[in-house]
Design a protein around this motif. Structure first.
Motif, PDB file in Angstrom:
ATOM      1  N   ALA A 157      36.318  42.938  55.406  1.00 43.11           N
ATOM      2  CA  ALA A 157      36.414  43.853  53.694  1.00 43.11           C
ATOM      3  C   ALA A 157      37.007  42.364  52.670  1.00 43.11           C
ATOM      4  O   ALA A 157      36.391  41.975  51.816  1.00 43.11           O
ATOM      5  CB  ALA A 157      37.445  44.469  54.081  1.00 43.11           C
ATOM      6  N   LYS A 158      38.350  41.501  53.588  1.00 42.35           N
ATOM      7  CA  LYS A 158      39.171  41.068  52.485  1.00 42.35           C
ATOM      8  C   LYS A 158      37.604  39.874  51.790  1.00 42.35           C
ATOM      9  O   LYS A 158      38.054  39.619  51.430  1.00 42.35           O
ATOM     10  CB  LYS A 158      40.067  40.745  53.026  1.00 42.35           C
ATOM     11  N   LEU A 159      36.961  39.366  52.707  1.00 44.65           N
ATOM     12  CA  LEU A 159      35.904  38.119  52.596  1.00 44.65           C
ATOM     13  C   LEU A 159      35.349  38.563  52.312  1.00 44.65           C
ATOM     14  O   LEU A 159      34.568  37.405  50.414  1.00 44.65           O
ATOM     15  CB  LEU A 159      35.681  37.304  54.210  1.00 44.65           C
ATOM     16  N   ALA A 160      34.857  39.769  51.808  1.00 42.77           N
ATOM     17  CA  ALA A 160      33.849  39.853  50.623  1.00 42.77           C
ATOM     18  C   ALA A 160      34.115  40.493  49.571  1.00 42.77           C
ATOM     19  O   ALA A 160      33.248  39.901  48.149  1.00 42.77           O
ATOM     20  CB  ALA A 160      33.607  41.306  51.237  1.00 42.77           C
ATOM     21  N   GLU A 161      35.172  40.661  49.501  1.00 40.21           N
ATOM     22  CA  GLU A 161      36.009  40.994  48.231  1.00 40.21           C
ATOM     23  C   GLU A 161      36.459  39.522  47.217  1.00 40.21           C
ATOM     24  O   GLU A 161      35.781  39.596  46.186  1.00 40.21           O
ATOM     25  CB  GLU A 161      37.235  42.074  48.097  1.00 40.21           C
ATOM     26  N   LEU A 162      36.887  38.333  48.433  1.00 41.98           N
ATOM     27  CA  LEU A 162      37.317  36.913  47.739  1.00 41.98           C
ATOM     28  C   LEU A 162      35.718  37.096  47.761  1.00 41.98           C
ATOM     29  O   LEU A 162      35.746  36.022  45.888  1.00 41.98           O
ATOM     30  CB  LEU A 162      38.094  36.894  48.498  1.00 41.98           C
ATOM     31  N   VAL A 163      34.179  36.933  47.841  1.00 44.65           N
ATOM     32  CA  VAL A 163      33.731  36.375  47.770  1.00 44.65           C
ATOM     33  C   VAL A 163      32.855  36.867  45.866  1.00 44.65           C
ATOM     34  O   VAL A 163      32.506  35.776  45.712  1.00 44.65           O
ATOM     35  CB  VAL A 163      32.312  36.275  48.815  1.00 44.65           C
ATOM     36  N   GLU A 164      32.570  38.385  46.142  1.00 41.84           N
ATOM     37  CA  GLU A 164      32.437  38.514  44.886  1.00 41.84           C
ATOM     38  C   GLU A 164      32.831  38.481  43.592  1.00 41.84           C
ATOM     39  O   GLU A 164      32.836  38.418  42.329  1.00 41.84           O
ATOM     40  CB  GLU A 164      32.287  41.174  44.677  1.00 41.84           C
ATOM     41  N   ARG A 165      34.795  38.558  44.412  1.00 43.29           N
ATOM     42  CA  ARG A 165      35.860  37.823  42.737  1.00 43.29           C
ATOM     43  C   ARG A 165      35.622  36.380  42.316  1.00 43.29           C
ATOM     44  O   ARG A 165      35.053  36.492  41.057  1.00 43.29           O
ATOM     45  CB  ARG A 165      37.051  38.065  43.580  1.00 43.29           C
ATOM     46  N   LYS A 166      34.939  35.998  43.380  1.00 40.17           N
ATOM     47  CA  LYS A 166      35.040  34.117  43.002  1.00 40.17           C
ATOM     48  C   LYS A 166      33.061  34.025  42.223  1.00 40.17           C
ATOM     49  O   LYS A 166      32.491  33.726  41.035  1.00 40.17           O
ATOM     50  CB  LYS A 166      34.578  33.371  43.844  1.00 40.17           C
TER      51      LYS A 166
END
Length: 192
Positions: free
Chosen positions: A67-76
């Motif tokens: 979930a955190k990985l997906a959030e980081l990718v989306e933020r970038k």
């Protein structure tokens, strides 16, 4: 015999590696993880966003949930769209090279970038029509240096030609700028 060309995207068609570095540095910095320019170019350059964030967390002994990985990718991705909104820098000679190659060979993009980033930029610089296939980070389970992205690009090219075995891997030339990409292309049985 050369029968197809597969391009990486970032650092080959579009000169946006400095932007990616700054955005990885920004997102990781927001998470308390430092990233130097030296480390980025030495260790993270060839990774897709998922791979770079996983490596950044791993290198700093931090846990990273899906979930955190997906959030980081989306933020970038949001930051990237902001960064390219007003300016896209392509390398000199790319437009005439792609146009002339497309007259004689089928072309594909195999990139760890996100599909909407690739599509947006290729459309903006009027090159989208020259590529029969685009394989992006969302299309693969394992990014470079695994060969999956290149083999999927070849399969898509062959589908576009109406023959699943029209072009063999050994007949493809991959244009890459990272050691991970070169390894992946060679593992796929392609020239690079």
């Amino acid at each position: 015999m050369l029968r197809a060309v597969i391009f990486d995207f970032n650092g080959i068609i579009v000169n946006d590696e400095p932007i990616h570095f700054r955005l990885f540095q920004r997102v990781l910095g927001e998470e308390g993880i430092p990233l130097t320019e030296e480390d980025y170019y030495a260790r993270y350059l060839g990774f897709d966003d998922r791979g770079a964030f996983i490596a950044g967390y791993r290198d700093h002994h931090r846990e990273l949930s899906n979930a955190k990985l997906a959030e980081l990718v989306e933020r970038k991705a949001v930051y990237y769209q902001e960064a390219i909104r007003n300016h896209v820098d392509i390398f000199p000679g790319v437009k005439p090279l792609v146009a002339s190659l497309a007259e004689i060979l089928p072309l594909a993009v195999a990139s760890g970038a996100l599909r909407h980033e690739i599509e947006t930029i290729l459309s903006t610089i009027s090159l989208r029509a020259y590529f029969r296939a685009i394989v992006s980070a969302e299309d693969v389970q394992s990014g470079k240096p695994e060969p999956e992205i290149f083999l999927k690009a070849l399969a898509a090219l062959n589908r576009s030609l109406g023959d699943p075995k029209a072009i063999a891997a050994a007949d493809c030339l991959v244009i890459e700028d990272s050691k991970e990409g070169v390894r992946g292309a060679r593992r796929a049985g392609m020239k690079c």
